[in-house]
Design an enzyme around this catalytic site. Structure first.
Site, mmCIF file in Angstrom:
data_model
loop_
_atom_site.group_PDB
_atom_site.id
_atom_site.type_symbol
_atom_site.label_atom_id
_atom_site.label_comp_id
_atom_site.label_asym_id
_atom_site.label_seq_id
_atom_site.Cartn_x
_atom_site.Cartn_y
_atom_site.Cartn_z
ATOM 1 N N ASN A 122 0.821 -1.240 0.113
ATOM 2 C CA ASN A 122 0.039 -0.055 -0.064
ATOM 3 C C ASN A 122 0.817 1.386 -0.001
ATOM 4 O O ASN A 122 0.128 2.337 -0.215
ATOM 5 C CB ASN A 122 -0.851 -0.187 1.280
ATOM 6 C CG ASN A 122 -1.954 -0.845 1.003
ATOM 7 O OD1 ASN A 122 -2.158 -1.691 -0.043
ATOM 8 N ND2 ASN A 122 -2.676 -1.391 1.864
ATOM 9 N N CYS B 187 -15.989 -3.640 -4.345
ATOM 10 C CA CYS B 187 -15.037 -5.068 -4.272
ATOM 11 C C CYS B 187 -15.680 -5.808 -3.170
ATOM 12 O O CYS B 187 -16.725 -5.421 -2.729
ATOM 13 C CB CYS B 187 -13.731 -4.603 -4.230
ATOM 14 S SG CYS B 187 -13.405 -4.057 -2.399
ATOM 15 N N ARG C 161 -16.997 1.089 -2.048
ATOM 16 C CA ARG C 161 -15.477 1.632 -2.287
ATOM 17 C C ARG C 161 -16.152 2.985 -3.107
ATOM 18 O O ARG C 161 -15.459 3.094 -4.327
ATOM 19 C CB ARG C 161 -14.784 0.685 -3.216
ATOM 20 C CG ARG C 161 -14.642 -0.455 -2.171
ATOM 21 C CD ARG C 161 -13.575 -0.459 -1.029
ATOM 22 N NE ARG C 161 -12.460 0.010 -0.892
ATOM 23 C CZ ARG C 161 -11.254 -0.754 -1.204
ATOM 24 N NH1 ARG C 161 -11.537 -2.006 -1.529
ATOM 25 N NH2 ARG C 161 -10.041 -0.471 -1.052
ATOM 26 N N PRO C 162 -16.799 3.967 -2.898
ATOM 27 C CA PRO C 162 -16.944 4.909 -3.353
ATOM 28 C C PRO C 162 -15.746 5.878 -3.678
ATOM 29 O O PRO C 162 -14.820 5.661 -2.961
ATOM 30 C CB PRO C 162 -18.125 5.967 -2.782
ATOM 31 C CG PRO C 162 -17.941 5.423 -1.307
ATOM 32 C CD PRO C 162 -17.514 4.127 -1.385
ATOM 33 N N ASP D 96 -16.043 9.495 -4.128
ATOM 34 C CA ASP D 96 -16.659 11.011 -3.837
ATOM 35 C C ASP D 96 -15.693 11.822 -3.510
ATOM 36 O O ASP D 96 -15.628 13.142 -3.891
ATOM 37 C CB ASP D 96 -18.180 10.840 -3.426
ATOM 38 C CG ASP D 96 -17.996 10.275 -1.992
ATOM 39 O OD1 ASP D 96 -17.274 9.238 -1.903
ATOM 40 O OD2 ASP D 96 -18.349 10.904 -1.230
ATOM 41 N N ASP E 104 -7.393 -3.371 8.011
ATOM 42 C CA ASP E 104 -7.097 -4.587 7.186
ATOM 43 C C ASP E 104 -6.426 -5.775 7.987
ATOM 44 O O ASP E 104 -6.286 -6.768 7.642
ATOM 45 C CB ASP E 104 -5.363 -3.884 6.348
ATOM 46 C CG ASP E 104 -6.004 -3.223 5.163
ATOM 47 O OD1 ASP E 104 -5.236 -2.494 4.478
ATOM 48 O OD2 ASP E 104 -7.285 -3.027 4.982
HETATM 49 C C1 EPZ Z 1 -6.499 1.783 1.256
HETATM 50 O O1 EPZ Z 1 -7.642 1.821 0.537
HETATM 51 C C2 EPZ Z 1 -5.887 0.601 1.305
HETATM 52 N N1 EPZ Z 1 -5.509 0.287 -0.071
HETATM 53 C C3 EPZ Z 1 -6.729 -0.442 1.844
HETATM 54 O O2 EPZ Z 1 -6.037 -1.723 2.181
HETATM 55 C C4 EPZ Z 1 -6.995 -0.027 3.280
HETATM 56 O O3 EPZ Z 1 -7.874 -1.110 3.891
HETATM 57 C C5 EPZ Z 1 -7.621 1.210 3.372
HETATM 58 O O4 EPZ Z 1 -6.964 2.202 2.706
HETATM 59 C C6 EPZ Z 1 -8.108 2.011 4.827
HETATM 60 O O5 EPZ Z 1 -6.967 1.976 5.571
HETATM 61 C C7 EPZ Z 1 -4.688 0.853 -0.664
HETATM 62 O O6 EPZ Z 1 -3.744 1.568 -0.173
HETATM 63 C C8 EPZ Z 1 -4.308 0.366 -2.056
HETATM 64 P P1 EPZ Z 1 -10.156 4.558 2.199
HETATM 65 P P2 EPZ Z 1 -8.808 3.030 0.267
HETATM 66 O O7 EPZ Z 1 -10.450 5.712 0.896
HETATM 67 O O8 EPZ Z 1 -7.896 4.299 -0.091
HETATM 68 C C9 EPZ Z 1 -14.859 5.346 2.204
HETATM 69 C C10 EPZ Z 1 -5.700 -4.003 1.553
HETATM 70 O O9 EPZ Z 1 -6.053 -5.005 2.089
HETATM 71 N N2 EPZ Z 1 -14.497 6.406 1.000
HETATM 72 O O10 EPZ Z 1 -9.193 5.108 3.133
HETATM 73 O O11 EPZ Z 1 -9.639 2.541 -0.860
HETATM 74 C C11 EPZ Z 1 -14.729 4.186 1.891
HETATM 75 O O12 EPZ Z 1 -15.984 3.565 1.296
HETATM 76 C C12 EPZ Z 1 -6.761 -2.670 1.239
HETATM 77 O O13 EPZ Z 1 -4.472 -3.780 1.516
HETATM 78 C C13 EPZ Z 1 -15.626 7.244 0.610
HETATM 79 O O14 EPZ Z 1 -16.836 7.094 1.128
HETATM 80 O O15 EPZ Z 1 -9.492 3.294 1.555
HETATM 81 C C14 EPZ Z 1 -14.172 3.437 3.061
HETATM 82 O O16 EPZ Z 1 -15.482 2.957 3.744
HETATM 83 C C15 EPZ Z 1 -7.865 -3.119 1.490
HETATM 84 N N3 EPZ Z 1 -15.520 8.043 -0.548
HETATM 85 C C16 EPZ Z 1 -13.511 4.583 3.803
HETATM 86 O O17 EPZ Z 1 -13.560 5.602 3.335
HETATM 87 C C17 EPZ Z 1 -14.221 8.052 -0.956
HETATM 88 O O18 EPZ Z 1 -14.166 8.747 -2.028
HETATM 89 C C18 EPZ Z 1 -12.054 4.185 3.901
HETATM 90 O O19 EPZ Z 1 -11.559 4.098 2.442
HETATM 91 C C19 EPZ Z 1 -13.130 7.158 -0.684
HETATM 92 C C20 EPZ Z 1 -13.459 6.438 0.466
#
Ligand code: EPZ
Length: 418
Positions: free
Chosen positions: A23, A116, A121-122, A124, A304
């Site tokens: 990551n 996924c 995973r929005p 926005d 994670d």
């Molecule tokens: C990163 O995903 C990691 N992936 C994820 O690891 C990790 O679980 C996550 O951060 C949280 O720590 C990578 O770094 C490649 P977020 P990311 O945006 O960036 C909501 C693994 O197993 N959200 O922090 O997609 C979203 O739905 C993976 O290695 C919105 O609502 O995570 C979630 O509920 C899985 N709108 C929360 O925020 C948005 O525009 C956290 O998502 C973006 C996110």
């Protein structure tokens, strides 16, 4: 379907070297698009998600070379601004390329990454941030087209400290006119690694690791060589594999300060842990104490690790509780563990786990990366044979997972699917 065949019941003992962080590698590889120069990366894990990212960089026009953990990316010729839809679907986190493409070319096209296995995973928060930077967003037929004449520095407050949105907005702001301030930013260690990488290339980013990040626009970047930080989730996975087998382990090439919430919870469960500068020693108890886990943005307990830590709690001496505050459907692994004799009751974001003495071998099915790792370490605890199907999920994020576990005393073989 390729599967792990696990003959469990052995204690894990010995030493394991942790690979580079998945990551952290992904956003740093995306950032290499910005410079138009040559980027040399070291300690990049040899996993499927890195392969997908290299394919996307090649389609964009980069010249890429991979030699085990070393990757060379020459981004002098970027010919396309479009993230290929099929690759986007295969790895939704490739959305983080968008910020770098827009930063370099002032336009980008990509498809909605889609949900996924762990949630909708929005994106926005990413798109709202792009708009604040003066980027026009058109959405049509599942595609998003971003364009602008120039990127203007702006004040951006994130509704939620999204890791990907923080990374994407930093990348889009590197060449912006003026200063960008991102508040309520994610504070994960991977963001600090991205800042260190970008500043070594000549960018001006500060505040990573805090909830306010400031990016001062620059005109150009230069060649860079960089070593990616260790993978804190892989390290946590090996600590949990040791905890569920009453084992004794030394972990090297790790950053203990990235793992405070994981170490603290393992100590609560009765594990004896000593940390050095870049190593961790852990002796697990015969049986773990129960505890409570609430996943939170960093520096809280990492989501994670939830499936993996939830798994070790299925054998604790008492009842534990897990609350998943980040993703809305990250308990799919629980039904598979119930087939192995675990006593888990899931209600929306909460799982109540009543410890049993030992899990029983069974045939189970991985449905995502961390859930697959969780089922594998569950198989290490059961004395009977366990088959974990769909290990392709696991190979996306863990380098030599079965080999490393076997070097510690596990007995795992791979049965190729038809
Ligand atoms: C990163 O995903 C990691 N992936 C994820 O690891 C990790 O679980 C996550 O951060 C949280 O720590 C990578 O770094 C490649 P977020 P990311 O945006 O960036 C909501 C693994 O197993 N959200 O922090 O997609 C979203 O739905 C993976 O290695 C919105 O609502 O995570 C979630 O509920 C899985 N709108 C929360 O925020 C948005 O525009 C956290 O998502 C973006 C996110």
């Amino acid at each position: 379907m390729t599967k792990y065949i696990i003959e469990g019941g052995n204690r894990l003992e010995g030493c394991v070297k942790i690979s580079g962080s998945k990551n952290s590698s992904l956003p740093i590889m995306a950032a290499s698009i910005l410079s138009g120069k040559t980027t040399k990366l070291y300690n990049v894990p040899n996993i499927h998600d890195i392969e997908i990212t290299l394919q996307i960089l090649k389609v964009l026009g980069c010249n890429v070379k991979k030699n085990s953990g070393k990757i060379t990316i020459d981004s002098s010729k970027i010919e396309s601004n479009e993230i290929p839809q099929l690759l986007m679907r295969e790895m939704r986190s490739s959305v983080i390329m968008a910020g770098a493409i827009i930063g370099r070319l002032k336009n980008a096209t990509f498809s909605y990454p889609g949900g996924c296995e762990i949630g909708s995973r929005p994106i926005d928060i990413h798109l709202n941030g792009f708009k604040k930077l003066g980027i026009n967003i058109e959405e049509e037929g599942g595609f998003i087209r971003c364009s602008c004449d120039k990127i203007k520095g702006a004040k951006i407050h994130l509704d939620f400290p999204s890791v990907g949105a923080t990374e994407n907005l930093i990348l889009a702001s590197v060449f912006a006119e003026g200063e960008t301030i991102i508040s309520n930013a994610a504070m994960e260690p991977e963001i600090i690694d991205l800042q260190l990488f970008l500043n070594k290339m000549g960018a001006k980013v500060e505040g990573a690791g805090t909830n306010t990040i400031i990016i001062k626009g620059v005109k150009r970047l230069k060649d860079v060589s960089y070593t990616v930080m260790p993978d804190r989730i892989e390290a946590g996975t090996f600590l949990c594999a040791t905890a569920i087998t009453n084992g004794n382990i030394q972990i090297t090439n790790v950053e203990p300060t990235h793992m405070t919430p994981i170490i603290s919870k393992l100590r609560e469960c009765g594990c004896r842990i000593k940390t050095g500068k870049d190593e961790i020693f852990m002796q697990a108890p015969k049986r773990l104490n129960p505890t409570q886990i609430k996943t939170m943005p960093y520096p809280g307990f990492p989501t994670d690790m939830q499936p993996i830590f939830g798994t070790i709690l299925t054998t604790a001496r008492g009842t534990s509780m897990v609350i998943e505050n980040i993703f809305e459907s990250r308990y799919k692994y629980a039904n598979e563990l119930i087939r192995m004799g675990a006593k888990i009751h899931v209600q929306e974001r909460t799982a109540v786990i009543k410890g049993v003495r030992r899990l029983k071998g069974a045939e189970v099915f991985a449905t995502d990366l961390r859930g697959g790792a969780a089922l594998t370490i569950a198989g290490l605890n059961a004395k009977e044979q366990t088959k974990v199907n769909n290990i392709e999920y696991i190979l996306r994020g863990y380098e030599n997972f079965d080999k490393k576990l076997n070097n510690l005393g596990a007995k795992i073989t791979i049965e190729k699917g038809e």
